[in-house]
Motif scaffolding. Structure first.
Motif, short mmCIF file in Angstrom:
data_model
loop_
_atom_site.label_atom_id
_atom_site.label_comp_id
_atom_site.label_asym_id
_atom_site.label_seq_id
_atom_site.Cartn_x
_atom_site.Cartn_y
_atom_site.Cartn_z
N THR A 5 14.25 -39.87 -17.58
CA THR A 5 13.31 -40.87 -17.93
C THR A 5 12.63 -41.84 -16.71
OG1 THR A 5 15.28 -42.64 -17.58
CG2 THR A 5 15.08 -41.61 -19.65
N VAL A 6 11.60 -42.38 -17.16
CA VAL A 6 10.49 -43.00 -16.39
C VAL A 6 11.39 -44.09 -15.56
CG1 VAL A 6 8.59 -44.39 -15.86
CG2 VAL A 6 8.58 -42.61 -17.64
N GLY A 7 12.00 -44.80 -15.95
CA GLY A 7 13.14 -45.74 -15.30
C GLY A 7 13.94 -45.00 -14.29
N GLU A 8 14.75 -43.94 -14.69
CA GLU A 8 15.34 -43.20 -13.75
C GLU A 8 14.72 -42.54 -12.61
OE1 GLU A 8 19.05 -41.32 -12.11
OE2 GLU A 8 18.86 -43.08 -13.47
N LEU A 9 13.45 -42.23 -12.86
CA LEU A 9 12.66 -41.59 -11.83
C LEU A 9 12.26 -42.49 -10.76
CD1 LEU A 9 11.08 -39.04 -10.80
CD2 LEU A 9 8.88 -39.68 -12.32
N ARG A 10 12.06 -43.80 -11.48
CA ARG A 10 11.52 -44.85 -10.53
C ARG A 10 12.80 -45.42 -9.54
NH1 ARG A 10 8.56 -48.82 -14.67
NH2 ARG A 10 6.77 -47.87 -14.83
N ARG A 11 13.69 -45.44 -10.19
CA ARG A 11 14.96 -45.83 -9.28
C ARG A 11 15.40 -44.72 -8.20
NH1 ARG A 11 16.34 -47.72 -14.27
NH2 ARG A 11 17.58 -45.96 -14.76
N HIS A 12 15.12 -43.42 -8.57
CA HIS A 12 15.37 -42.64 -7.48
C HIS A 12 14.57 -41.40 -7.14
CE1 HIS A 12 19.80 -43.67 -8.17
NE2 HIS A 12 19.45 -43.76 -9.56
N LEU A 13 13.58 -41.95 -6.93
CA LEU A 13 12.08 -41.04 -6.79
C LEU A 13 12.33 -40.29 -5.39
CD1 LEU A 13 9.26 -40.44 -7.54
CD2 LEU A 13 8.33 -42.30 -6.09
N PRO A 14 12.64 -40.76 -4.33
CA PRO A 14 12.89 -39.46 -3.17
C PRO A 14 13.85 -38.53 -3.54
CG PRO A 14 12.94 -42.15 -2.38
CD PRO A 14 13.04 -41.93 -4.06
N GLU A 15 15.08 -39.07 -4.13
CA GLU A 15 15.91 -37.78 -4.58
C GLU A 15 15.16 -36.66 -5.58
OE1 GLU A 15 19.57 -37.15 -7.43
OE2 GLU A 15 19.35 -39.19 -6.46
N TYR A 16 14.45 -37.23 -6.24
CA TYR A 16 13.85 -36.16 -7.31
C TYR A 16 12.52 -35.46 -6.44
CZ TYR A 16 16.74 -37.83 -11.44
OH TYR A 16 17.51 -38.33 -12.23
N LEU A 17 11.95 -36.19 -5.90
CA LEU A 17 10.76 -35.48 -5.10
C LEU A 17 11.68 -34.44 -4.08
CD1 LEU A 17 8.53 -38.46 -4.04
CD2 LEU A 17 8.21 -36.82 -5.70
N GLY A 18 12.60 -34.77 -3.70
CA GLY A 18 13.19 -33.51 -2.64
C GLY A 18 13.83 -32.45 -3.51
N ARG A 19 14.27 -32.67 -4.77
CA ARG A 19 14.91 -31.78 -5.64
C ARG A 19 13.48 -30.94 -6.24
NH1 ARG A 19 19.07 -33.86 -9.72
NH2 ARG A 19 18.85 -31.82 -10.60
N ALA A 20 12.31 -31.52 -6.41
CA ALA A 20 11.25 -30.74 -6.95
C ALA A 20 10.60 -30.08 -5.75
CB ALA A 20 10.00 -31.83 -7.01
N GLU A 21 10.62 -30.41 -4.55
CA GLU A 21 10.45 -29.73 -3.44
C GLU A 21 11.10 -28.31 -3.16
OE1 GLU A 21 8.10 -32.44 -0.13
OE2 GLU A 21 10.41 -32.34 -0.17
N SER A 22 12.40 -28.44 -3.67
CA SER A 22 13.39 -27.50 -3.42
C SER A 22 13.20 -26.46 -4.71
CB SER A 22 14.89 -27.79 -3.51
OG SER A 22 14.92 -28.87 -2.41
N GLY A 23 12.36 -26.79 -5.67
CA GLY A 23 12.18 -25.73 -6.70
C GLY A 23 12.68 -26.38 -8.06
N ASP A 24 13.26 -27.29 -8.23
CA ASP A 24 13.66 -27.91 -9.25
C ASP A 24 12.42 -28.55 -10.27
OD1 ASP A 24 16.37 -27.43 -8.92
OD2 ASP A 24 16.84 -29.41 -8.44
N GLU A 25 12.46 -28.35 -11.67
CA GLU A 25 11.35 -28.80 -12.46
C GLU A 25 11.95 -29.94 -13.24
OE1 GLU A 25 8.81 -26.15 -14.44
OE2 GLU A 25 8.55 -24.96 -12.40
N PHE A 26 11.38 -31.12 -13.41
CA PHE A 26 11.80 -31.98 -14.36
C PHE A 26 10.72 -32.35 -15.35
CE2 PHE A 26 13.52 -32.51 -10.43
CZ PHE A 26 15.06 -32.62 -10.61
#
Length: 76
Positions: A5-26
């Motif tokens: 969700t947008v709210g979850e992404l806002r709260r944990h943005l650095p974590e999600y960006l790191g996972r995206a750089e590693s190849g995960d898609e959201f």
């Protein structure tokens, strides 16, 4: 593909960006509807290297000794 969700992404943005750089898609959702996709940006250098590698398989090196002024036939 994972959903966040947008709210979850806002709260944990650095974590999600790191996972995206590693190849995960959201898929980013707002009120249950998908509004965006978060994925790593393509690496332009890697793509260029792949294109060059593909071209190397089709390239043919011919006479590299003949003078530039010499006439040649492209059909040979």
């Amino acid at each position: 593909m994972l959903e966040v969700t947008v709210g979850e992404l806002r709260r944990h943005l650095p974590e999600y960006l790191g996972r995206a750089e590693s190849g995960d898609e959201f898929l980013v959702t707002r009120r249950g509807r998908v509004v965006a996709r978060l994925t790593a940006a393509p690496d332009a250098r890697a793509a260029a290297k792949e294109r060059l590698a593909a071209l190397r398989t089709r390239a043919r090196v011919g006479d590299v000794v003949t003078s530039i002024d010499a006439t040649w036939n492209a059909a040979e």
